[in-house]
Design a protein around this motif. Structure first.
Motif, PDB file in Angstrom:
ATOM      1  N   VAL A 477      32.944  37.227  42.769  1.00 58.92           N
ATOM      2  CA  VAL A 477      33.693  38.359  42.211  1.00 58.92           C
ATOM      3  C   VAL A 477      33.342  39.562  43.057  1.00 58.92           C
ATOM      4  O   VAL A 477      32.179  39.959  43.128  1.00 58.92           O
ATOM      5  CB  VAL A 477      33.351  38.607  40.728  1.00 58.92           C
ATOM      6  N   ASP A 478      34.327  40.118  43.723  1.00 55.94           N
ATOM      7  CA  ASP A 478      34.124  41.198  44.683  1.00 55.94           C
ATOM      8  C   ASP A 478      33.285  42.326  44.085  1.00 55.94           C
ATOM      9  O   ASP A 478      33.653  42.898  43.054  1.00 55.94           O
ATOM     10  CB  ASP A 478      35.494  41.743  45.110  1.00 55.94           C
ATOM     11  N   PRO A 479      32.124  42.648  44.695  1.00 52.43           N
ATOM     12  CA  PRO A 479      31.308  43.764  44.189  1.00 52.43           C
ATOM     13  C   PRO A 479      32.047  45.109  44.201  1.00 52.43           C
ATOM     14  O   PRO A 479      31.649  46.040  43.496  1.00 52.43           O
ATOM     15  CB  PRO A 479      30.118  43.785  45.157  1.00 52.43           C
ATOM     16  N   ASN A 480      33.114  45.208  45.003  1.00 54.99           N
ATOM     17  CA  ASN A 480      33.888  46.459  45.024  1.00 54.99           C
ATOM     18  C   ASN A 480      34.686  46.668  43.755  1.00 54.99           C
ATOM     19  O   ASN A 480      35.298  47.730  43.579  1.00 54.99           O
ATOM     20  CB  ASN A 480      34.831  46.454  46.236  1.00 54.99           C
ATOM     21  N   ILE A 517      37.537  35.961  43.627  1.00 52.63           N
ATOM     22  CA  ILE A 517      38.303  37.108  43.114  1.00 52.63           C
ATOM     23  C   ILE A 517      37.958  38.307  43.990  1.00 52.63           C
ATOM     24  O   ILE A 517      36.806  38.750  44.022  1.00 52.63           O
ATOM     25  CB  ILE A 517      37.960  37.393  41.640  1.00 52.63           C
ATOM     26  N   ARG A 518      38.953  38.815  44.698  1.00 54.54           N
ATOM     27  CA  ARG A 518      38.691  39.886  45.667  1.00 54.54           C
ATOM     28  C   ARG A 518      39.629  41.073  45.447  1.00 54.54           C
ATOM     29  O   ARG A 518      40.796  40.903  45.092  1.00 54.54           O
ATOM     30  CB  ARG A 518      38.869  39.376  47.095  1.00 54.54           C
ATOM     31  N   TYR A 526      46.044  52.148  41.259  1.00 54.80           N
ATOM     32  CA  TYR A 526      45.954  50.737  40.881  1.00 54.80           C
ATOM     33  C   TYR A 526      45.188  49.949  41.944  1.00 54.80           C
ATOM     34  O   TYR A 526      45.375  50.159  43.143  1.00 54.80           O
ATOM     35  CB  TYR A 526      47.351  50.135  40.697  1.00 54.80           C
ATOM     36  N   ALA A 527      44.334  49.046  41.478  1.00 57.16           N
ATOM     37  CA  ALA A 527      43.616  48.154  42.375  1.00 57.16           C
ATOM     38  C   ALA A 527      44.419  46.862  42.530  1.00 57.16           C
ATOM     39  O   ALA A 527      44.944  46.327  41.551  1.00 57.16           O
ATOM     40  CB  ALA A 527      42.234  47.840  41.819  1.00 57.16           C
ATOM     41  N   ILE A 528      44.525  46.375  43.766  1.00 59.73           N
ATOM     42  CA  ILE A 528      45.217  45.117  44.037  1.00 59.73           C
ATOM     43  C   ILE A 528      44.162  44.011  44.069  1.00 59.73           C
ATOM     44  O   ILE A 528      43.291  44.007  44.935  1.00 59.73           O
ATOM     45  CB  ILE A 528      45.977  45.180  45.369  1.00 59.73           C
ATOM     46  N   VAL A 529      44.231  43.105  43.099  1.00 60.54           N
ATOM     47  CA  VAL A 529      43.192  42.080  42.930  1.00 60.54           C
ATOM     48  C   VAL A 529      43.812  40.697  43.144  1.00 60.54           C
ATOM     49  O   VAL A 529      44.832  40.363  42.532  1.00 60.54           O
ATOM     50  CB  VAL A 529      42.551  42.154  41.533  1.00 60.54           C
ATOM     51  N   GLU A 530      43.180  39.916  44.032  1.00 59.09           N
ATOM     52  CA  GLU A 530      43.637  38.551  44.297  1.00 59.09           C
ATOM     53  C   GLU A 530      42.695  37.551  43.623  1.00 59.09           C
ATOM     54  O   GLU A 530      41.470  37.704  43.682  1.00 59.09           O
ATOM     55  CB  GLU A 530      43.671  38.276  45.802  1.00 59.09           C
ATOM     56  N   PHE A 531      43.285  36.536  43.003  1.00 59.32           N
ATOM     57  CA  PHE A 531      42.531  35.490  42.316  1.00 59.32           C
ATOM     58  C   PHE A 531      42.828  34.149  43.000  1.00 59.32           C
ATOM     59  O   PHE A 531      43.999  33.807  43.205  1.00 59.32           O
ATOM     60  CB  PHE A 531      42.935  35.412  40.844  1.00 59.32           C
ATOM     61  N   HIS A 532      41.771  33.395  43.315  1.00 59.63           N
ATOM     62  CA  HIS A 532      41.931  32.084  43.955  1.00 59.63           C
ATOM     63  C   HIS A 532      41.043  31.066  43.251  1.00 59.63           C
ATOM     64  O   HIS A 532      39.868  31.345  42.965  1.00 59.63           O
ATOM     65  CB  HIS A 532      41.534  32.141  45.431  1.00 59.63           C
ATOM     66  N   VAL A 533      41.605  29.886  42.972  1.00 57.81           N
ATOM     67  CA  VAL A 533      40.831  28.764  42.436  1.00 57.81           C
ATOM     68  C   VAL A 533      41.143  27.554  43.315  1.00 57.81           C
ATOM     69  O   VAL A 533      42.291  27.084  43.351  1.00 57.81           O
ATOM     70  CB  VAL A 533      41.176  28.471  40.963  1.00 57.81           C
TER      71      VAL A 533
END
Length: 1018
Positions: A477-480, A517-518, A526-533
């Motif tokens: 999970v992105d620390p940012n 999750i980055r 707004y933050a643009i968040v990408e999720f990958h599994v």
């Protein structure tokens, strides 16, 4: 109908095409004619210059014959004339061959002029005039005759007059010159010839006005100073010659040459006017040509489109006939369809009547369907309640039974019952979710949440399942994502849980599942968040991938039988992501694994929390990585440590570990890479070790806990690494001081009293038993009325209230309890809604009515613990005596001088409770005031260290608060303001009065620092 359509569409377009074609032809002809006129204008200018040159040559030839001019001067005139004659021949040789042969006679005239072997009359007037210049004048007339337009014709007439005047002026000059040269008088016959030349040489003066513009031009020519002076002198000379007086030849030649020059300069001006008119006409024709050409093109396109439209319309009418045949369900309708002629207006009207009947039937069917849908929703709601109520008892008592003394076989049976109940609950939840999606009743929450904590919790649930299959579960999970986000965390977690569950389900033992999750940047606020599994599972065949997001669909029926599931998870997840503005996508290869991913834009909320970036820059860690067993988790570990500022180095040679480890603060090992003897050897060599392992290794590493500083269970994440690094800084300064660190956790208990309001006896026993196991004292009420009476008789720390009950339901009971508290000036008691309802909007509706939280049945022990921790943090205690001693030492002696550490006045009871819970979790004793008067009353009765006042409270009154410092000098006053409120706008008197002004954001560490500083300033 079709014929009328053809007439109304094709006929106007055909007419338009015809008219535009005629216009195009006309203006094309005119444009070509105007271009030809421009060429004629150029040719006329050439003829003008040739006539002038030959006139001059003729005069010199006459003078040479008279002995006045020598041969050289005459030959120079020949050369000038030849230049113009060559141009005439080039232009007119093909069109006017006679003209070229006539101009060839000039050679004879020149030869005779040089040799003087013929009479002056034959040379000057026979050869030069009749053969050459007369032919050129005739050419001018023929060119002018090609022009038929009025204004242009007038200008050509003017031009011809000027040229004729110039020619006859030249003839007059040459005719008189010999007489003056020899000093002879003109005979009667000579005077007659002279008069014939004279009338034509002055024709320009006698031409009538043909148009205003033309007249202006002629008058300008006549009125010019040079022209007037020349004519006056010429008239004088003529009079003298006519009277027989002697006139010098030079003067006569000079005046006539000047007149001819004036006329020759006027001719090009007329030509320029003619060219301007021709160009204007050419431009107009070109514009008109373009316009009609475009119109013709458009009309042709319309004609083609109309033809295609007509064909399409006929096809549509045919389809419409077929549709009407399908619409005609009844026999009478079918008979009507057969009698309808779609080629007539009447037929179309009858078709509309039939369509109206069909729409009425559809409307009736729609209403019936809506009624059925309402009935389905009611059925789902009722079934949810009815199924969840007995299931609550099954799951609850199964949980209680699991904690009793059972033999191995009994424990196995209990686990099967528990697993079956969970599966049944999952199926019920999926069916309810898909029903809500189909009826468009899913609504998104918009709440602020901590992304790192939320996403880590969603993944952490599946750590045991992954460990059971020996699957490497990696999480990043992105620390940012340190700042809070605003969105629907529940649905995001549900999607993540579904994807992770599938990944673990379809991945064989020894595989890998990666959750990444980055934060990919910002778009405004707004933050643009990408999720990958990703997984290394069985994958999905290419021909099955298109249907994978459809309801009740899995990759294969055999897969459904082998792995189980309803086939609804991905459908629900896909719809949730669509609602949140994203799109769930997939990449998969059969036998190699699958990759599911989506992107969301979530509002980023400013926060005062301090970043952990470079927080641990003083720590150095050596990590052992086995190159034969690569893990994606190792790469994430490096990224985390880099963010924290930790110097992390990797060693892949086990023989060098002991030697290199002494250069670092501690050694980080993965239990999959090392053996127990190695770990013990590090302990013997006084090397600090932290251990990463799967949760299934818990019993294996019990013996090692005393030999390591801390262990981390997979998946390694942001929070666990912070805990490890902070634990090291606080507890392990050197390996010599480390003897034993107990890495165990104990369940908290609560010293509190609860009221459970529930009409179902099974649920009563279950909830009571669960709460009593957690240390609470429990009273039971069978309905809402009894609950009100019991609440008035005793004091409770928390109330669990069922919604559907006889006599008085939970909502009414909750409202009466809060009304009683307000009347008695009591601090509001947390009341938790307890219900089997799980449809859309239930939670929001109950929270709006005044409940503090909401729990759905069947009751889960962990949910109860979460609620108690949130609302009763000051009531927590631990049964472990050793733990209690530690806590007491940490708390230190309490100051008996004060009744409470903090008195709190917020703008609403709910904020009061939330704020108080945070402060209590920090170890402070907190009292809450209902309003300003209640606050003043409590200050009279009790003693407080700090007073927190919310400036946005409706009860805030600075004039009343201004008296408090004098009355309670020992107490610190703190003003809470909203983050967006500019501190500069706060009046200086008010700002300087308070001991501190703090932004109204609930952050534990921030408030702990502020409070400790204020208390320390006593």
């Amino acid at each position: 109908m079709k014929r009328k359509l053809a007439l109304t569409t094709l006929l106007p377009i055909l007419l338009l095409t015809l008219l535009s074609g005629l216009g195009l032809y006309h203006f094309l002809t005119e444009y070509l004619r105007s271009q030809e006129a421009l060429k004629i204008d150029t040719k006329m200018a050439l003829v003008d210059r040739a006539i002038k040159a030959l006139g001059r040559e003729r005069t010199l030839a006459i003078l040479h014959l008279s002995g006045v001019v020598d041969r050289k001067e005459l030959e120079r005139a020949f050369e000038k004339s030849d230049l113009h004659l060559r141009q005439i021949k080039e232009q007119f040789s093909k069109e006017y061959p006679t003209l070229v042969s006539n101009l060839s006679i000039i050679r004879i005239a020149r030869d005779k002029s040089i040799k003087r072997n013929d009479s002056l009359k034959n040379i000057a007037y026979g050869l030069y005039t009749n053969a050459a210049t007369s032919s050129l004048l005739s050419l001018l007339e023929r060119l002018a005759q090609k022009v038929k337009e009025g204004e242009l014709l007038r200008y050509h007439t003017l031009h011809l007059g000027i040229v004729e005047s110039m020619e006859y002026s030249s003839l007059e000059e040459g005719f008189i010159a010999p007489f003056l040269a020899k000093g002879k008088e003109l005979s009667r016959e000579a005077k007659g010839i002279w008069l014939s030349y004279l009338s034509k040489s002055d024709i320009i003066l006698d031409m009538p006005p043909l148009s205003p513009k033309w007249q202006t031009f002629v008058e300008g020519l006549r009125g010019s100073k040079g022209f007037v002076k020349t004519y006056e002198e010429l008239r004088s000379l003529r009079s003298q010659i006519a009277e027989g007086k002697r006139v010098p030849l030079d003067l006569w030649l000079k005046v006539n040459d000047r007149k001819i020059e004036e006329l020759s300069s006027a001719a090009p001006k007329v030509i320029r006017e003619i060219i301007a008119l021709d160009r204007e006409r050419s431009h107009f024709n070109l514009v008109a040509l373009s316009l009609f050409g475009s119109l013709l093109l458009v009309s042709l396109i319309l004609l083609i489109y109309s033809y295609l439209f007509r064909k399409e319309f006929e096809l549509t009418i045919g389809k419409l006939e077929e549709i009407f045949k399908k619409v005609a369900l009844e026999e009478d309708d079918q008979l009507m369809i057969r009698s309808i002629n779609f080629d007539t207006i009447e037929g179309i009207n009858r078709a509309y009547e039939l369509l109206q009947k069909a729409l009425e039937r559809i409307e009736e069917s729609k209403e019936a369907a809506e009624e059925a849908n309402k009935a389905k929703s009611m059925f789902l709601a009722n079934m949810s309640h009815e199924i969840r109520t007995p299931l609550n008892g099954i799951m609850g008592f199964t949980d209680l039974l699991k904690h009793t003394d059972l033999n191995e076989e009994q424990r196995e049976f209990v686990q099967i019952i528990e697993k079956s109940s969970e599966n049944l609950m999952e199926i019920i939840n999926n069916i309810l979710d898909i029903a809500k999606i189909e009826s468009n009743k899913i609504e998104l929450e918009s709440v602020v949440f901590e992304p790192i904590e939320t996403f880590e919790n969603a993944v952490e649930v599946y750590a045991p399942k992954a460990a059971e299959k020996n699957i490497d579960l990696a999480l990043f999970v992105d620390p940012n994502l340190e700042k809070p986000l605003k969105g629907d965390p529940t649905k995001i977690k549900e999607v993540l849980i579904n994807l992770i569950s599938n990944a673990i389900k379809f991945t064989n033992k020894g595989g890998e599942v990666v959750v990444e999750i980055r934060k990919k940047g910002n778009k405004g606020s707004y933050a643009i968040v990408e999720f990958h599994v990703r997984d290394t599972g069985i994958g999905i065949p290419e021909d099955k991938q298109e249907k994978i997001f459809e309801a009740f669909s899995q990759a294969d029926i055999s897969v459904t039988r082998k792995y189980g599931g309803t086939g609804l998870g991905l459908t629900i997840s896909s719809e949730f992501i669509k609602l949140m503005g994203g799109r769930l996508q997939m990449e998969s290869e059969e036998g190699k694994g699958s990759h599911f991913y989506f992107t969301l834009e979530l509002e980023e909320i400013p926060a005062l929390t301090e970043s952990y970036r470079d927080r641990f820059s003083g720590i150095s860690v050596l990590f052992y990585e086995n190159p034969d067993h690569p893990k994606r988790q190792n790469g994430f570990l490096k990224e985390y440590m880099e963010f924290f500022g930790v110097r992390l180095e990797v060693e892949s040679d086990p023989e060098r570990l002991s030697k290199r480890a002494k250069e670092f603060n501690f050694l980080l090992l993965d239990y999959d890479y090392v053996k127990e003897p190695q770990i013990k050897s590090f302990y013997i060599n006084k090397i600090a070790v932290a251990l990463i392992c799967k949760v299934t290794y818990k019993k294996r590493i019990e013996e090692l806990l005393s030999k390591i500083i801390k262990n981390i269970y997979e998946p390694v994440n942001y929070t666990k690494l912070i805990q490890l690094l902070e634990f090291y800084l606080q507890n392990v300064q050197s390996i010599e001081k480390k003897v034993t660190i107990l890495a165990s956790t104990r369940n908290p208990k609560f010293k509190a009293k609860a009221l459970v309001v529930e009409d179902n006896s099974i649920n009563q026993k279950l909830i009571k038993k669960t709460l009593e196991d957690l240390g609470l004292e429990v009273d039971i009420a069978d309905d809402g009325q009894e609950a009100i009476e019991k609440f008035k008789q005793g004091r409770y720390d928390i109330v669990f209230m069922d919604i559907q009950m006889p006599v008085k339901d939970g909502v009414e009971a909750m409202q009466e309890i809060h009304l009683y508290e307000k009347e008695m000036h009591l601090v509001p008691t947390p009341i938790i809604a307890l219900t089997a309802h799980a449809l859309k909007g239930d939670r929001e509706r109950f929270m709006q009515k005044g409940f503090d939280e909401y729990i759905t049945k069947p009751i889960n022990r962990s949910d109860i613990v979460t609620i108690l921790k949130a609302f009763l943090p000051d009531k927590i205690y631990y049964s472990d005596p050793e733990k209690e001693i530690v806590e007491k030492l940490q708390e230190g002696p309490k100051d008996e001088e004060y009744d409470y550490d903090i008195l709190l006045l917020k703008k609403s009871p709910l904020e009061n409770k939330l704020f108080a819970n945070v402060l209590r979790s920090l170890g402070y004793r907190v009292d809450m005031a209902l309003d300003l008067e209640d606050m003043l009353s409590r200050l009279e009765k009790r003693k407080y260290r700090l007073l927190f006042i919310d400036r946005d409270s409706d009860h805030y009154n600075f004039h009343k608060i201004y008296q408090l410092k004098e009355r309670y000098p020992h107490m610190k006053l703190v003003l809470l303001i909203e983050p967006e409120f500019p501190l500069a706008e706060l009046p200086s008197t008010e700002r300087n009065y308070y001991d501190d002004v703090i932004q109204n954001i609930i952050q534990k560490e921030f408030f702990k620092e502020k409070i400790e500083k204020l208390i320390g300033e006593r």
